[in-house]
Design a protein around this motif. Structure first.
Motif, PDB file in Angstrom:
ATOM      1  N   ASP A 277       0.813  -1.205   0.000  1.00 35.54           N
ATOM      2  CA  ASP A 277       0.000   0.000   0.000  1.00 35.54           C
ATOM      3  C   ASP A 277       0.854   1.265   0.000  1.00 35.54           C
ATOM      4  O   ASP A 277       2.039   1.244   0.316  1.00 35.54           O
ATOM      5  N   MET A 278       0.230   2.352  -0.361  1.00 32.96           N
ATOM      6  CA  MET A 278       0.824   3.670  -0.169  1.00 32.96           C
ATOM      7  C   MET A 278      -0.050   4.409   0.827  1.00 32.96           C
ATOM      8  O   MET A 278      -1.266   4.210   0.847  1.00 32.96           O
ATOM      9  N   TRP A 279       0.573   5.244   1.623  1.00 33.48           N
ATOM     10  CA  TRP A 279      -0.154   5.944   2.677  1.00 33.48           C
ATOM     11  C   TRP A 279       0.373   7.365   2.770  1.00 33.48           C
ATOM     12  O   TRP A 279       1.567   7.593   2.747  1.00 33.48           O
TER      13      TRP A 279
ATOM     14  N   ASP C 149     -19.364  10.374  -8.889  1.00 34.47           N
ATOM     15  CA  ASP C 149     -19.139  11.246 -10.043  1.00 34.47           C
ATOM     16  C   ASP C 149     -18.081  10.614 -10.915  1.00 34.47           C
ATOM     17  O   ASP C 149     -17.024  10.215 -10.428  1.00 34.47           O
ATOM     18  N   ARG C 229     -11.983   8.577 -14.451  1.00 33.20           N
ATOM     19  CA  ARG C 229     -11.917   8.866 -13.020  1.00 33.20           C
ATOM     20  C   ARG C 229     -13.292   8.779 -12.398  1.00 33.20           C
ATOM     21  O   ARG C 229     -14.254   9.317 -12.933  1.00 33.20           O
ATOM     22  N   ILE C 231     -15.269   9.269  -8.628  1.00 35.83           N
ATOM     23  CA  ILE C 231     -15.198   9.685  -7.230  1.00 35.83           C
ATOM     24  C   ILE C 231     -16.400   9.094  -6.507  1.00 35.83           C
ATOM     25  O   ILE C 231     -17.533   9.201  -6.994  1.00 35.83           O
ATOM     26  N   THR C 233     -18.042   9.607  -2.869  1.00 37.35           N
ATOM     27  CA  THR C 233     -17.976  10.346  -1.619  1.00 37.35           C
ATOM     28  C   THR C 233     -18.884   9.676  -0.605  1.00 37.35           C
ATOM     29  O   THR C 233     -20.038   9.371  -0.915  1.00 37.35           O
ATOM     30  N   SER C 238     -13.942   8.945   1.553  1.00 35.20           N
ATOM     31  CA  SER C 238     -14.219   9.065   0.133  1.00 35.20           C
ATOM     32  C   SER C 238     -13.134   8.346  -0.641  1.00 35.20           C
ATOM     33  O   SER C 238     -12.073   8.030  -0.106  1.00 35.20           O
ATOM     34  N   ILE C 240     -11.272   7.712  -4.684  1.00 34.04           N
ATOM     35  CA  ILE C 240     -11.125   8.067  -6.093  1.00 34.04           C
ATOM     36  C   ILE C 240     -10.506   6.887  -6.829  1.00 34.04           C
ATOM     37  O   ILE C 240      -9.502   6.338  -6.406  1.00 34.04           O
ATOM     38  N   LYS C 251      -7.526   5.522  -4.403  1.00 33.66           N
ATOM     39  CA  LYS C 251      -7.091   6.306  -3.248  1.00 33.66           C
ATOM     40  C   LYS C 251      -8.288   6.518  -2.322  1.00 33.66           C
ATOM     41  O   LYS C 251      -9.354   6.924  -2.778  1.00 33.66           O
ATOM     42  N   TYR C 253      -9.674   8.529   0.950  1.00 38.28           N
ATOM     43  CA  TYR C 253      -9.411   9.746   1.709  1.00 38.28           C
ATOM     44  C   TYR C 253     -10.221   9.747   2.993  1.00 38.28           C
ATOM     45  O   TYR C 253     -11.454   9.623   2.955  1.00 38.28           O
ATOM     46  N   SER C 280      -3.688   4.472  -0.216  1.00 33.82           N
ATOM     47  CA  SER C 280      -3.877   3.856  -1.529  1.00 33.82           C
ATOM     48  C   SER C 280      -3.588   2.369  -1.416  1.00 33.82           C
ATOM     49  O   SER C 280      -2.425   1.952  -1.409  1.00 33.82           O
TER      50      SER C 280
ATOM     51  N   TYR D 204     -25.075  19.664 -10.383  1.00 30.28           N
ATOM     52  CA  TYR D 204     -24.666  19.746 -11.777  1.00 30.28           C
ATOM     53  C   TYR D 204     -25.594  20.744 -12.447  1.00 30.28           C
ATOM     54  O   TYR D 204     -26.818  20.623 -12.332  1.00 30.28           O
ATOM     55  N   HIS D 218     -20.090  21.238 -12.799  1.00 34.56           N
ATOM     56  CA  HIS D 218     -20.177  20.383 -11.613  1.00 34.56           C
ATOM     57  C   HIS D 218     -19.600  21.167 -10.438  1.00 34.56           C
ATOM     58  O   HIS D 218     -18.441  21.565 -10.466  1.00 34.56           O
ATOM     59  N   LEU D 222     -18.381  18.546  -1.352  1.00 32.42           N
ATOM     60  CA  LEU D 222     -18.163  17.241  -0.728  1.00 32.42           C
ATOM     61  C   LEU D 222     -17.121  16.386  -1.445  1.00 32.42           C
ATOM     62  O   LEU D 222     -17.116  15.172  -1.286  1.00 32.42           O
ATOM     63  N   PRO D 224     -13.421  14.841  -1.969  1.00 24.87           N
ATOM     64  CA  PRO D 224     -12.213  14.689  -1.139  1.00 24.87           C
ATOM     65  C   PRO D 224     -11.020  15.458  -1.703  1.00 24.87           C
ATOM     66  O   PRO D 224     -10.073  15.721  -0.973  1.00 24.87           O
TER      67      PRO D 224
END
Lengths: 344, 344, 344, 344
Positions: A277-279, C149, C229, C231, C233, C238, C240, C251, C253, C280, D204, D218, D222, D224
């Motif tokens: 993992d990455m942190w 999203d 990408r 997202i 939340t 959250s 991504i 990732k 968060y 991550s 949106y 957008h 909220l 991250p």
């Protein structure tokens, strides 16, 4: 409690930042600013109405001051810091401490002898990201450190009195000093001058700490892009500090190699790779310069040694001097004699 | 027109890529593959049904072949390439050409004497991005080159027979050779070994070309992240080649310094900074290895010198050898005697 | 154990990928490929020597087959899949399942009635990153999901038979279906056509699941850059998913809001922000298409329902159809009646 | 020349920025600040010693003033701006102009009738990047604009009186208004509330200008991560504005589609893709707020219409109001009647 009354010498590039932070810090007040240039005195007057703006150091030292902050070109540090210490003031001085090791050492010794606080503004040491990195390294989170690689490059600002090593490498050298806490064994430098043939504008500084730990610092005024990135590779984990990534400046990677000696042949190693993992630990926002100023005020009040004291200042200057000498000797490696008193 | 019949020696890490591209290229066909390991022979048989899979070089050379591609460990290159050349074959060999300068030179000389094509697979030289960069540099778009800085770092793959310089630096050294077209004056290396104490796994190689042009190559098997980035700073413009940025691998920055000597004092220079547009020329997609294979086929057919000929191979090996020697001598700079025949 | 004998219908854009993975998977073998175009049959013959290349589906179904993979334009899916099911074959069909809900539902029902495996190639559902995201979401790691999203945009490839919603949104809709496991309440679409006035080349698809959970999918063939990408939340954390970030595609968060109702006034909320670490998780590399093929083989062998079964196929088609209809009605929101049997 | 004497109403979130820029601009001076909160008055007093800090608008308007800057919550704009205009002052007001279209229109009309300057602080319109983008678009560099897509998302800052559309979308809507110079035909909104059920925190907003031009915005409190990115796709070129990329905020892509109708079938289009260079024009650094303040001073002095005048203010409020209404009507598209006087 009374605010610490601080006089500021020099209102050029960095002086305004110092003054702004000394005024914002609840522990300190600006008791006066002295500056040779009339234009800059006028700028100071406009920026901080109510603060005495003076022309000479004499005038400044005549005022009631607890401490002095010196933000002048490095070649003037020795004489100015010495004078302030001898006038009985505690001193905060811009990095690097002095223009050569002898002067730097003399200042550190003088402060010790007089019992004054001498602190060098190695600002990064007070950034929350670097403090977090030090915690991680000192707690053994990365294991043994294998190497440190740093890029501190951008376009400009060309200095006319010092080369790029003296300008930019103090940041990296003080970070490495603070984070690793190790004595370098030797140092080399490679560099090149373009704009002014006597002033290197790109350089690589290589410091070795042991047979298994080397640090390399790339500094440049000639890069088309700005990079501020330091990699610390360790036996357990590795870490990247990217100052320009404001949302995730520190990333810790659970990645590395696994080495196992094979029995049939001692010369053969089996190397495997771990990828995990990455942190990215949250780093509190906050201006490092503000923390630096507060730390100085506390050290003055409590009469204790700053983190970036005169000895750290000497250690950094010693490396800058040796790196520049090596650069001019085609990279010939300079051994750094043990200076035990510097690493207490 | 008949396809060039190519025999392939070695089906390890790189061999399958070579075979795949030799089969896909309309100019070439794979006339046979020889490989010592039974397991890999089985893999080759499954991957390319219909192609003879052999155990020994003898068997391969007994077949009707125009040329041979050698994809074996570097220590075996000298004997294998020599044998193929002496058997009257044109030869494509993986980088680096040989394990030392003497062997590399002997192979280049032998190919010359026998009138055979000898080409080294310095793949990057055939990438569209590097070709574009060479055009820009050779057309003077960047002005005088001030410095080259490269990072080629990632986690792994540790090699047990060669160090990281011999593994990764051939890419950077061949790119610099091709793009700059200059003779280095001297070279230094700094490095460190961790997994196996005899094999450097991180290194910095520094090549100077003149008082104002220096190149620095950072290679590592121990970085937590993969970086493939080369900066070329010039007096007019600067350029960044970031191979991992697939959509914009080449960026040209109209940024730099303006130097003006001031009249009152010859030692003082005024340095200004220009900051202008950035431009990323479109780079046609296309596998470099495919172009490399096609170039080999054309050179064989037309009996002409490849871009990455034996002389380039010798030049790269000379730098690898000197860099490793310097690394083990604590960075002592090695002067590179003029070897004019290498730079015709 | 015997390999599953799979016949492939269609060797256009996706067919070669399917064939390659069916050959590489140890559980499956390609028993034949049929393709209308002579040029593509020739290409298939060159790529997979030894595999029968046929012109008609009749010829293919005459051969001994366990299953059929259909990789033809979506308008042909209904007739082809139906025929294969009725011929007693298990079927893997490219996404989307069919060109309208009625056809899709009919195929799902037919497969149920005949007891055949019907699986739709919603490839993302088999990617390691999406599987990891589903685990995190289903384990409540993110808390309540607040919104989703997504951007799936790039330049091209323009389709002449389906709009950008039918082309790209099946990926996002199947990911959302798999990760969230929720029934949408309503759907809207906004879109625009440029190249061909009847085929939308940019679109936004908005799905609401509840008063507090909305998903928005932006799909485009006209973006100058490629973005992939998503997202998610949540109330606790959250996430991504950036597919183009190959080293850190996911990732998480630890950031969000803290809401506290204030006592004096029920209409007032105090909203605070939490900013914590980012993490991550390592995602194993591996081609999703390979896992998809293996999953199909296992479902055929074990006679069990695939993850991306006919019902998921119907659910996705239902959303595609409603989104396109809404787009052409200026965004008028379409209520999605409860179709309970689709969400068992 | 005399500085313009500006009184400032409101010293909350944005007021300090306005005051700082009004003081730094050589054309303007701060003649007084009024603020209801005692704590904020104290903060103002400390920040700008020498400037009168007042409690009421009466006291402020009693002083000799040329103009007033209003930086209070949007619900107070109508009454305050009206009062200042009626007191004969020119007015700069924070975005959005007012809390509804009727009030905004009334203020614009009043300023016209009284011959006062009324300017809305749509700051982005004064950023160098947006000005450059407008030049490129207006010069036809991108060809016909096909679509605009924008993300303006981050964590916070939750507002308790307005939703995320009213908080963040004024930026995007004013940029689009300024760059495109087109009248929208209709608008839709989708949104969701989480922290406070009456205040949408993600939304949106979709604006259509013609059958071939649609913009989508957008906005979110909220997310991250912070994103500030606008894509403008055109028939000739496309452009990305990424405000967080400080070194290259604007990138122009020479990429697009080529459409050719085929003769045999009018319903069939052949779509090809062009992929060319990317170019990032240099954007001069400089604070947009500073340029905004200077523009206001010039308009007051020259008695001319600001770029972001009352009519632009009304146009933006009209879209905010319609978007929020559509959001609460499940995305039902609102037609925007022609208001010709708004687009002169």
């Amino acid at each position: 409690m009374e605010s610490l009354q601080v006089g500021v010498i020099g209102y050029g590039y960095w002086g305004p930042n110092l003054v702004r932070n000394l005024m914002a810090c609840p522990l300190t007040a600006v008791a006066g600013v002295c500056e040779l240039s009339a234009a800059r005195r006028a700028a100071a007057g406009a920026a901080v109405p109510g603060v005495p703006i003076l022309e000479t150091v004499d005038e400044l030292l005549d005022r009631p001051l607890d401490a002095v902050a010196v933000a002048t070109p490095v070649t003037t540090h020795y004489a100015l810091v010495r004078r302030c210490l001898e006038a009985g003031k505690d001193v905060l001085v811009e990095k690097p401490l002095a223009a050569n090791v002898a002067d730097a050492q003399a200042l550190a010794d003088l402060a010790d002898r007089l019992g004054r606080v001498l602190m060098v503004d190695h600002t990064y040491v007070f950034s929350n990201a670097v403090r977090r990195i030090r915690q991680l390294v000192q707690a053994g989170e990365l294991g043994d450190i294998y190497y440190v690689d740093s890029d501190r490059i951008n376009l400009g600002l060309f200095q006319s009195d010092i080369n790029v090593i003296w300008d930019l490498a103090p940041h990296d050298l003080s970070i490495a000093d603070y984070v690793l806490g190790l004595q370098p064994r030797s140092i080399s430098g490679w560099g090149c001058a373009h704009a002014d043939p006597l002033i290197e504008d790109i350089a690589y500084v290589n410091v070795d700490y042991s047979d298994r730990l080397m640090a390399n610092f790339h500094v440049s005024w000639l890069s088309p892009v700005k990079v501020r990135r330091m990699i610390l590779t360790g036996s357990r984990k590795s870490l990247i500090f990217d100052e320009l990534n404001t949302s995730e400046p520190v990333k810790v990677y659970d990645r590395g190699i696994k080495v196992s000696e094979t029995t049939e042949d001692l010369r053969r190693f089996r190397v495997g790779y771990r990828t995990g993992d990455m942190w990215s630990p949250h780093v509190e926002p906050g201006e490092a310069l503000r923390s630096m100023v507060a730390h100085f005020a506390e050290c003055v009040r409590e009469r204790c040694e700053p983190v970036s004291d005169g000895r750290m200042g000497v250690r950094v200057v010693r490396l800058l001097e040796a790196a520049t000498r090596s650069t001019r000797a085609h990279g010939r490696r300079a051994l750094l004699s043990q200076m035990d008193n510097l690493y207490v």
